[in-house]
Design a protein around this motif. Structure first.
Motif, mmCIF file in Angstrom:
data_model
loop_
_atom_site.group_PDB
_atom_site.id
_atom_site.type_symbol
_atom_site.label_atom_id
_atom_site.label_comp_id
_atom_site.label_asym_id
_atom_site.label_seq_id
_atom_site.Cartn_x
_atom_site.Cartn_y
_atom_site.Cartn_z
ATOM 1 N N UNK A 1 19.884 9.905 9.616
ATOM 2 C CA UNK A 1 18.751 10.386 10.427
ATOM 3 C C UNK A 1 17.721 11.074 9.536
ATOM 4 N N UNK A 2 18.194 12.002 8.701
ATOM 5 C CA UNK A 2 17.274 12.740 7.836
ATOM 6 C C UNK A 2 16.643 11.830 6.790
ATOM 7 N N UNK A 3 17.412 10.860 6.276
ATOM 8 C CA UNK A 3 16.850 9.899 5.325
ATOM 9 C C UNK A 3 15.671 9.148 5.932
ATOM 10 N N UNK A 4 15.863 8.664 7.158
ATOM 11 C CA UNK A 4 14.809 7.882 7.821
ATOM 12 C C UNK A 4 13.567 8.741 8.032
ATOM 13 N N UNK A 5 13.774 9.946 8.513
ATOM 14 C CA UNK A 5 12.647 10.847 8.766
ATOM 15 C C UNK A 5 11.891 11.166 7.473
ATOM 16 N N UNK A 6 12.624 11.483 6.415
ATOM 17 C CA UNK A 6 11.992 11.853 5.150
ATOM 18 C C UNK A 6 11.351 10.646 4.461
ATOM 19 N N UNK A 7 11.999 9.489 4.567
ATOM 20 C CA UNK A 7 11.452 8.287 3.946
ATOM 21 C C UNK A 7 10.152 7.885 4.607
ATOM 22 N N UNK A 8 10.094 8.040 5.923
ATOM 23 C CA UNK A 8 8.848 7.765 6.630
ATOM 24 C C UNK A 8 7.742 8.690 6.134
ATOM 25 N N UNK A 9 8.050 9.967 5.998
ATOM 26 C CA UNK A 9 7.054 10.930 5.511
ATOM 27 C C UNK A 9 6.588 10.568 4.105
ATOM 28 N N UNK A 10 7.527 10.172 3.247
ATOM 29 C CA UNK A 10 7.177 9.838 1.862
ATOM 30 C C UNK A 10 6.289 8.604 1.792
ATOM 31 N N UNK A 11 6.644 7.571 2.541
ATOM 32 C CA UNK A 11 5.892 6.321 2.458
ATOM 33 C C UNK A 11 4.502 6.467 3.064
ATOM 34 N N UNK A 12 4.401 7.226 4.162
ATOM 35 C CA UNK A 12 3.085 7.446 4.769
ATOM 36 C C UNK A 12 2.172 8.194 3.804
ATOM 37 N N UNK A 13 2.716 9.142 3.046
ATOM 38 C CA UNK A 13 1.907 9.860 2.066
ATOM 39 C C UNK A 13 1.506 8.938 0.917
ATOM 40 N N UNK A 14 2.451 8.167 0.389
ATOM 41 C CA UNK A 14 2.128 7.249 -0.714
ATOM 42 C C UNK A 14 1.074 6.230 -0.288
ATOM 43 N N UNK A 15 1.077 5.877 0.989
ATOM 44 C CA UNK A 15 0.122 4.895 1.493
ATOM 45 C C UNK A 15 -1.305 5.428 1.538
ATOM 46 N N UNK A 16 -1.486 6.730 1.382
ATOM 47 C CA UNK A 16 -2.831 7.287 1.308
ATOM 48 C C UNK A 16 -3.566 6.807 0.055
ATOM 49 N N UNK A 17 -2.810 6.307 -0.932
ATOM 50 C CA UNK A 17 -3.390 5.917 -2.212
ATOM 51 C C UNK A 17 -3.303 4.406 -2.356
ATOM 52 N N UNK A 18 -4.450 3.756 -2.292
ATOM 53 C CA UNK A 18 -4.501 2.295 -2.351
ATOM 54 C C UNK A 18 -3.945 1.796 -3.676
ATOM 55 N N UNK A 19 -3.085 0.778 -3.660
ATOM 56 C CA UNK A 19 -2.505 0.252 -4.900
ATOM 57 C C UNK A 19 -3.556 -0.169 -5.918
ATOM 58 N N UNK A 20 -4.675 -0.700 -5.445
ATOM 59 C CA UNK A 20 -5.722 -1.167 -6.364
ATOM 60 C C UNK A 20 -6.402 -0.023 -7.099
ATOM 61 N N UNK A 21 -6.247 1.199 -6.585
ATOM 62 C CA UNK A 21 -6.872 2.362 -7.224
ATOM 63 C C UNK A 21 -5.979 2.983 -8.283
ATOM 64 N N UNK A 22 -4.805 2.420 -8.488
ATOM 65 C CA UNK A 22 -3.915 2.915 -9.519
ATOM 66 C C UNK A 22 -2.591 3.407 -8.986
ATOM 67 N N UNK A 23 -1.579 3.519 -9.866
ATOM 68 C CA UNK A 23 -0.230 3.934 -9.452
ATOM 69 C C UNK A 23 -0.205 5.345 -8.883
ATOM 70 N N UNK A 24 0.619 5.535 -7.854
ATOM 71 C CA UNK A 24 0.815 6.861 -7.255
ATOM 72 C C UNK A 24 2.255 7.012 -6.845
ATOM 73 N N UNK A 25 2.716 8.251 -6.863
ATOM 74 C CA UNK A 25 4.100 8.561 -6.507
ATOM 75 C C UNK A 25 4.125 9.812 -5.645
ATOM 76 N N UNK A 26 4.959 9.775 -4.605
ATOM 77 C CA UNK A 26 5.167 10.957 -3.757
ATOM 78 C C UNK A 26 6.657 11.248 -3.689
ATOM 79 N N UNK A 27 7.022 12.494 -3.906
ATOM 80 C CA UNK A 27 8.419 12.925 -3.797
ATOM 81 C C UNK A 27 8.510 13.889 -2.621
ATOM 82 N N UNK A 28 9.419 13.604 -1.706
ATOM 83 C CA UNK A 28 9.542 14.362 -0.462
ATOM 84 C C UNK A 28 10.902 15.032 -0.382
#
Length: 529
Positions: A252-279
């Motif tokens: 349950x916590x993995x799913x919740x946290x993974x969603x938060x991490x991916x939504x944040x990483x998605x703020x940065x378009x891949x074409x604009x360069x590499x980005x990483x978010x740690x949650x």
């Protein structure tokens, strides 16, 4: 109502014909009479099976482009009649109605039609009427009738018939009926939600939500809480649609946290360069952009190495071997990315408990959607926070103008602050977070906590000054007093981005000028509770 109810006559009418022929053959092999309609009847006949058209049973042909074919007493009487009620049996005899013991129906593909972007009239034509009516009738009469709405129930049905001499148990039929009512409820929910959207009605009088079970979870947030994971049918890239390549089941916590991490990483378009978010616990503990994914991860990790242990990592580009080697140095719960090369997969294979999820794309942070949260006695629904700003949207309110580097960092910090629990404070320097304060009741406390964590990391890294020296700071809401702003200045921040809108904005701006800070206002708040 009886325990074991025999199946002698079945009506099969499906839009999804997966497994239909095999089911028809198995039923016919047990001597079950097959009734069917339209394309289902043709498919069964083409397979060499004997099928009776529903039109022969009702005495009426299919009409109105198939809108009317099963809405008839010969069908609904056969589904609804109580076999142990003399009056019902007499009515069946008087009107020549035969009992229908099994109904197999899956509905017109309304949801996929809408998802495919079909026009209004096409969507309307894909609203099933006869199917839901028959399903509800059969489910109501589950004391005697089996109703199957999902192809995955074909095999259990045949197993029941094998174990019970061609019949099924009451418990089995009850489970089928529950599934059937859930399906029609979800179908009606999809239709009503779509129709509300067509009318631009954001708050219809009644609203329903529906989902399909993806996983029964080991437990919820804590071991004494049961939990499950449901999908809403959205095609949005993320944890719900990702392919898990390795590792144990997500919690349950993995799913919740993974969603938060991916939504944040998605703020940065891949074409604009590499980005990483740690949650960690749904809050960012490190976010960075860089020339390579490996460097972006390293810079995000350096924001708060302690909290990153056992965290969730989201990347906005395909995971490569070099980055995977760095990630593998510490314990990580989940890594989610749009892809992973062979080197990365090979490196992670040695980390059996690490879950690797592949999404085949990034989410659109500007996409319109809604979120739902339960409260005692009801639900709160709102639009997803897809607000965004550009440099042109910002208003400089201090005597000093921000430099280009400060402006770039402020825009980065603002994107991160949107994903931090309120009260949110985010320090950023050179495209990487260097301090995050989250979830405090006082904004000034968030400022202090973020600065202190930055100081602690500087000491751990052997640096001579805190990472916040020369940084910018973002606040998800306005500074009600100058104290939080001055705390950030004391930590080394040189520029500030926040919504503004306080009655004391002039005092805060005056304090910023006295401290030599540059300040910009967004006019947009990003509370996240």
């Amino acid at each position: 109502m009886t325990d074991i109810a025999p199946i002698r006559r079945a009506l099969l009418s499906v839009s999804d014909k997966t497994g239909l022929i095999e089911l028809g053959r198995a039923l016919a092999g047990r001597g079950v009479e097959l009734l069917s309609t339209g394309g289902s009847a043709k498919a069964l006949r083409d397979a060499g099976l004997t099928v009776r058209d529903v039109a022969d049973v009702t005495g009426f042909p299919e009409m109105m482009d198939g809108r009317v074919k099963t809405l008839h007493p010969a069908v609904h009487g056969g589904l609804l009649a109580l076999r142990d009620n003399d009056a019902h049996v007499k009515a069946m005899d008087e009107h020549g109605i035969g009992a229908i013991d099994l109904l197999v129906v899956n509905l017109y593909p309304f949801e996929s039609t809408v998802a495919g972007g079909a026009d209004y009239d096409t969507c309307i034509e894909n609203i099933d009427i006869g199917g839901p009516a028959m399903i509800r009738a059969a489910a109501k009469n589950h004391g005697f009738v089996n109703v199957v709405v999902d192809t995955e129930d074909y095999a259990p049905l045949l197993e029941q018939m094998e174990a019970n001499d061609g019949g099924t148990t009451l418990a089995f039929r009850q489970k089928l009926a529950m599934t059937a009512y859930s399906r029609t409820a979800a179908y009606d929910s999809a239709v009503s939600t779509w129709m509300a959207a067509q009318q631009s009605d954001s708050a219809p009088r009644r609203r329903t939500v529906a989902g399909s079970l993806a996983q029964v979870l080991r437990y919820g947030e804590n071991p004494h809480q049961s939990a499950s994971f449901y999908l809403d049918g959205s095609a949005r890239p993320g944890v719900a649609t990702a392919q898990q390549l390795q590792g144990k089941e997500l919690s349950y916590n993995n799913i919740n946290d993974t969603d938060a991490a991916f939504e944040l990483a998605s703020e940065f378009a891949p074409d604009d360069g590499p980005a990483c978010a740690i949650i960690k616990h749904a809050n960012p503990c490190g976010v960075a952009r860089a020339a390579t994914l490996k460097e972006a991860y390293a810079r995000a990790f350096d924001c708060d190495r302690t909290s990153a242990f056992g965290g969730i990592i989201a990347l906005n580009q395909r995971l490569d071997g070099a980055t995977a080697e760095e990630i593998a140095q510490i314990f990580t719960e989940v890594v989610i990315a749009p892809g992973a090369d062979e080197d990365a997969r090979r490196i992670f294979e040695a980390k059996k408990n690490l879950r690797l999820l592949i999404t085949e794309g990034m989410a659109d942070p500007r996409e319109a959607a809604q979120t739902i949260r339960q409260v005692s006695g009801g639900y709160l629904m709102q639009d997803k926070d897809n607000g965004h700003i550009t440099a042109d949207d910002l208003k400089v309110v201090t005597k000093r103008q921000p430099t280009d580097a400060e402006m770039a960092d402020m825009l980065f910090a603002w994107k991160v602050a949107k994903h931090v629990k309120s009260n949110a404070i985010v320090y950023v320097k050179d495209g990487a977070t260097v301090g995050v304060g989250a979830g405090q009741m006082s904004r000034v406390d968030s400022c202090r906590i973020a600065a202190r964590k930055s100081q602690d990391m500087a000491e751990a890294l052997g640096l001579s000054a805190p990472l916040t020296q020369g940084s910018v700071v973002a606040s998800d809401a306005f500074f009600p007093f100058a104290d939080g702003l001055l705390t950030a200045a004391e930590a080394g921040a040189t520029a500030v981005i926040h919504p503004g809108g306080s009655m004391r904005d002039d005092k805060v701006i005056e304090a910023a000028d006295e401290a030599g800070l540059a300040m910009v206002l967004t006019g947009m708040r990003h509370f996240r509770h």
